[in-house]
Design a protein around this motif. Structure first.
Motif, PDB file in Angstrom:
ATOM      1  N   VAL A   1       0.888  -1.202   0.166  1.00  0.00           N
ATOM      2  CA  VAL A   1      -0.253  -0.191   0.394  1.00  0.00           C
ATOM      3  C   VAL A   1       0.698   1.384  -0.038  1.00  0.00           C
ATOM      4  O   VAL A   1       2.058   1.395   0.548  1.00  0.00           O
TER       5      VAL A   1
ATOM      6  N   ASP B   1      -1.271   6.843   1.325  1.00  0.00           N
ATOM      7  CA  ASP B   1      -2.968   7.177   1.413  1.00  0.00           C
ATOM      8  C   ASP B   1      -3.530   5.812   1.142  1.00  0.00           C
ATOM      9  O   ASP B   1      -4.690   5.937   1.452  1.00  0.00           O
TER      10      ASP B   1
ATOM     11  N   GLU C   1      -3.806   2.981  -1.018  1.00  0.00           N
ATOM     12  CA  GLU C   1      -4.149   2.191  -2.271  1.00  0.00           C
ATOM     13  C   GLU C   1      -3.712   1.310  -2.224  1.00  0.00           C
ATOM     14  O   GLU C   1      -2.189   1.019  -1.808  1.00  0.00           O
ATOM     15  N   GLU C   2      -3.963   0.809  -2.330  1.00  0.00           N
ATOM     16  CA  GLU C   2      -2.973  -0.850  -3.011  1.00  0.00           C
ATOM     17  C   GLU C   2      -2.728  -0.832  -4.179  1.00  0.00           C
ATOM     18  O   GLU C   2      -3.441  -0.009  -4.862  1.00  0.00           O
ATOM     19  N   VAL C   3      -1.004  -1.508  -4.061  1.00  0.00           N
ATOM     20  CA  VAL C   3      -0.413  -1.167  -5.019  1.00  0.00           C
ATOM     21  C   VAL C   3       0.354  -2.259  -5.680  1.00  0.00           C
ATOM     22  O   VAL C   3       1.162  -2.142  -6.144  1.00  0.00           O
TER      23      VAL C   3
END
Length: 166
Positions: free
Chosen positions: A76, A79, A81-83
């Motif tokens: 993640v 922020d 957000e999963e990446v």
């Protein structure tokens, strides 16, 4: 006999590809010698996985690179957000480079969620580190590539020398 190639993190070679848009240029006679011999293959798994430069810092949540490959952890950014998919795509690109160039030794950036070979950040974004491998380092090691960090160039050089004398 041709000399073996070495996979090296692009940021260590002076390329401004880190999350903060900077490099982590490594000043080393060993690395310079490899470059002069044309042995270095450069990679930034995160950029290769489609991430921009600069980008939000990312960490592995609830584990290490091995855990990501087992589906037990995710990557993640700060922020939330999963990446993960960008990190696994970039790792697979690095593995393809190793296979294409028959690379058996990599020198990757320590502490990185992609490239860390011994230490990574712990997933809390509090600058705390933990023992573990990044996503790329874990995949390469699963496929028989010896992964070293920028602090272990002498060991990487010794491993290469041993491989070339066999």
């Amino acid at each position: 006999m041709p000399q073996d190639k070495i996979l090296v993190s692009a940021c260590l070679l002076g390329n401004p590809v880190r999350y903060n848009g900077k490099s982590l240029t490594l000043q080393s006679d060993i690395l310079l010698h490899w470059q002069q011999q044309g042995r270095v293959v450069s990679v930034c798994p995160e950029v290769g996985g489609g991430m921009s430069t600069p980008r939000q810092p990312a960490e592995i949540k609830n584990g290490s690179g091995e855990d990501v490959w087992q589906g037990k952890a995710i990557v993640v950014n700060n922020d939330g957000e999963e990446v993960t998919s960008a990190f696994t795509t970039g790792a697979q690109l690095a593995l393809r480079l190793c296979q294409q160039h028959q690379i058996k030794v990599a020198v990757l950036t320590e502490d990185s969620p992609s490239c860390g070979s011994q230490m990574i950040y712990d997933g809390t974004f509090t600058s705390q580190k933990t023992a573990g491998k990044g996503v790329t380092a874990a995949l390469l090691e699963q496929h028989g590539v010896l992964v070293f960090n920028q602090y272990n160039l002498e060991q990487a050089e010794q491993a290469l020398t041993l491989m070339e004398t066999v």
